[in-house]
Design a protein around this motif. Structure first.
Motif, mmCIF file in Angstrom:
data_model
loop_
_atom_site.group_PDB
_atom_site.id
_atom_site.type_symbol
_atom_site.label_atom_id
_atom_site.label_comp_id
_atom_site.label_asym_id
_atom_site.label_seq_id
_atom_site.Cartn_x
_atom_site.Cartn_y
_atom_site.Cartn_z
ATOM 1 N N LYS A 242 -6.100 -6.399 -7.498
ATOM 2 C CA LYS A 242 -6.111 -4.942 -7.466
ATOM 3 C C LYS A 242 -7.264 -4.360 -6.654
ATOM 4 N N GLU A 243 -8.415 -4.998 -6.708
ATOM 5 C CA GLU A 243 -9.612 -4.389 -6.139
ATOM 6 C C GLU A 243 -10.056 -4.997 -4.812
ATOM 7 N N SER A 244 -9.655 -6.216 -4.531
ATOM 8 C CA SER A 244 -10.166 -6.885 -3.334
ATOM 9 C C SER A 244 -9.081 -7.306 -2.358
ATOM 10 N N GLY A 245 -7.830 -7.048 -2.694
ATOM 11 C CA GLY A 245 -6.753 -7.353 -1.766
ATOM 12 C C GLY A 245 -6.494 -8.826 -1.543
ATOM 13 N N TYR A 246 -6.626 -9.624 -2.575
ATOM 14 C CA TYR A 246 -6.349 -11.056 -2.453
ATOM 15 C C TYR A 246 -4.833 -11.286 -2.484
ATOM 16 N N GLU A 247 -4.210 -11.193 -1.326
ATOM 17 C CA GLU A 247 -2.755 -11.338 -1.248
ATOM 18 C C GLU A 247 -2.298 -12.724 -1.695
ATOM 19 N N ASP B 274 -3.011 7.077 -2.796
ATOM 20 C CA ASP B 274 -3.752 5.986 -3.426
ATOM 21 C C ASP B 274 -3.564 4.681 -2.655
ATOM 22 N N GLU B 275 -2.332 4.444 -2.205
ATOM 23 C CA GLU B 275 -2.065 3.233 -1.414
ATOM 24 C C GLU B 275 -2.820 3.282 -0.084
ATOM 25 N N PHE B 276 -2.836 4.444 0.535
ATOM 26 C CA PHE B 276 -3.572 4.607 1.793
ATOM 27 C C PHE B 276 -5.058 4.326 1.586
ATOM 28 N N GLU B 277 -5.622 4.884 0.519
ATOM 29 C CA GLU B 277 -7.052 4.699 0.255
ATOM 30 C C GLU B 277 -7.388 3.239 -0.061
ATOM 31 N N ARG B 278 -6.505 2.560 -0.790
ATOM 32 C CA ARG B 278 -6.748 1.155 -1.131
ATOM 33 C C ARG B 278 -6.453 0.253 0.068
ATOM 34 N N GLY B 279 -5.453 0.641 0.846
ATOM 35 C CA GLY B 279 -5.076 -0.152 2.010
ATOM 36 C C GLY B 279 -3.920 -1.106 1.769
ATOM 37 N N TYR B 280 -3.421 -1.152 0.572
ATOM 38 C CA TYR B 280 -2.310 -2.033 0.214
ATOM 39 C C TYR B 280 -1.810 -1.638 -1.176
ATOM 40 N N ALA B 281 -0.647 -2.176 -1.527
ATOM 41 C CA ALA B 281 -0.083 -1.980 -2.863
ATOM 42 C C ALA B 281 0.200 -3.362 -3.448
ATOM 43 N N GLN B 282 -0.589 -3.764 -4.426
ATOM 44 C CA GLN B 282 -0.472 -5.110 -4.980
ATOM 45 C C GLN B 282 0.898 -5.373 -5.598
ATOM 46 N N LEU C 179 12.172 -4.766 -12.279
ATOM 47 C CA LEU C 179 11.012 -3.956 -11.930
ATOM 48 C C LEU C 179 9.746 -4.784 -12.164
ATOM 49 N N VAL C 180 8.877 -4.849 -11.160
ATOM 50 C CA VAL C 180 7.694 -5.715 -11.225
ATOM 51 C C VAL C 180 6.413 -4.889 -11.209
ATOM 52 N N ASP C 181 5.524 -5.223 -12.138
ATOM 53 C CA ASP C 181 4.204 -4.597 -12.220
ATOM 54 C C ASP C 181 3.169 -5.694 -12.452
ATOM 55 N N ASP C 182 1.903 -5.342 -12.320
ATOM 56 C CA ASP C 182 0.867 -6.349 -12.504
ATOM 57 C C ASP C 182 0.448 -6.520 -13.952
ATOM 58 N N LEU C 183 0.337 -5.435 -14.697
ATOM 59 C CA LEU C 183 -0.231 -5.502 -16.032
ATOM 60 C C LEU C 183 0.488 -4.550 -16.978
ATOM 61 N N LEU C 184 0.847 -5.041 -18.154
ATOM 62 C CA LEU C 184 1.464 -4.206 -19.170
ATOM 63 C C LEU C 184 0.457 -4.005 -20.299
ATOM 64 N N THR C 185 0.109 -2.744 -20.536
ATOM 65 C CA THR C 185 -0.794 -2.423 -21.642
ATOM 66 C C THR C 185 0.000 -1.708 -22.720
ATOM 67 N N THR C 186 0.386 -0.458 -22.469
ATOM 68 C CA THR C 186 1.222 0.262 -23.444
ATOM 69 C C THR C 186 2.685 0.283 -23.022
ATOM 70 N N GLY C 187 2.960 0.025 -21.756
ATOM 71 C CA GLY C 187 4.327 0.076 -21.248
ATOM 72 C C GLY C 187 4.735 1.441 -20.738
ATOM 73 N N SER C 188 3.830 2.399 -20.737
ATOM 74 C CA SER C 188 4.165 3.770 -20.331
ATOM 75 C C SER C 188 4.654 3.858 -18.889
ATOM 76 N N VAL D 150 14.939 -6.662 -6.657
ATOM 77 C CA VAL D 150 13.607 -6.675 -7.266
ATOM 78 C C VAL D 150 12.856 -5.500 -6.654
ATOM 79 N N MET D 151 12.192 -4.726 -7.508
ATOM 80 C CA MET D 151 11.532 -3.504 -7.062
ATOM 81 C C MET D 151 10.117 -3.412 -7.645
ATOM 82 N N PRO D 152 9.138 -2.989 -6.840
ATOM 83 C CA PRO D 152 7.777 -2.837 -7.368
ATOM 84 C C PRO D 152 7.580 -1.488 -8.048
ATOM 85 N N VAL D 153 6.644 -1.442 -8.985
ATOM 86 C CA VAL D 153 6.171 -0.158 -9.495
ATOM 87 C C VAL D 153 5.329 0.436 -8.369
ATOM 88 N N PRO D 154 5.636 1.666 -7.966
ATOM 89 C CA PRO D 154 4.942 2.228 -6.797
ATOM 90 C C PRO D 154 3.596 2.858 -7.114
#
Length: 171
Positions: free
Chosen positions: A17-22, A57-65, A125-134, A48-52
């Motif tokens: 998420k923070e360093s862009g380790y593809e 935010d994507e521009f500022e980070r430079g990628y979408a994990q 639908l693919v995401d990196d981390l599930l906490t509450t599921g919201s 298969v679809m990513p959570v966007p």
């Protein structure tokens, strides 16, 4: 496939998420795919679809994990990759909010690309981390509003925090 912790798994997610380790996304996507095969062995996914992320935010980070993760999962499962869910409103970062605040924060934040033929599709639908599921719940709801037959979710990790609502299968 993993429980989120402050050790190796947490470090891997933070680097993604923070360093862009593809490279992490490729490995983690393969692990997600293995878990999907085991958990949903008879399910045929249309895509298969990513959570966007919000475009700014994507521009500022430079990628979408999650794009990297979803592409890796799609490749591993031999299922088409689609990036047709959009985050149309910037929101407060979820990690700063309680469960109830997370749900309110995300209402109306997502939409589906009008060019995507959603009706009748079974979507992973693919995401990196599930906490509450919201986040996953809001995305799945939007896809179902547009006619998706079924939306399954897969994440790299799930948190183990007591008192947090677990996302459950919805009708």
């Amino acid at each position: 496939p993993f429980i989120y912790d402050d050790g190796i798994t947490g470090s891997c997610i933070r680097r993604l998420k923070e360093s862009g380790y593809e490279r992490n996304a490729t490995y983690l996507g393969t692990e997600i795919a293995k878990q999907v095969r085991k958990t949903f062995p008879l399910t045929v996914f249309d895509c298969v679809m990513p959570v966007p992320m919000h475009p700014q935010d994507e521009f500022e980070r430079g990628y979408a994990q999650c794009v990297w993760l979803a592409k890796s999962v799609a490749k591993e499962l031999s299922v088409p990759y689609e990036n047709r869910l959009r985050k149309i409103r910037r929101t407060t970062p979820q990690k700063k909010l309680s469960g109830d605040e997370r749900r309110v924060n995300l209402r109306g934040a997502f939409d589906v690309d009008e060019m995507f033929d959603t009706p009748g599709k079974t979507i992973l639908l693919v995401d990196d981390l599930l906490t509450t599921g919201s986040t996953l719940e809001e995305c799945a709801t939007m896809l179902k509003i547009y006619g998706a037959e079924a939306v399954y979710v897969a994440t790299v990790c799930i948190t183990r925090k007591e008192g947090k609502k677990r996302w459950q299968e919805q009708d």
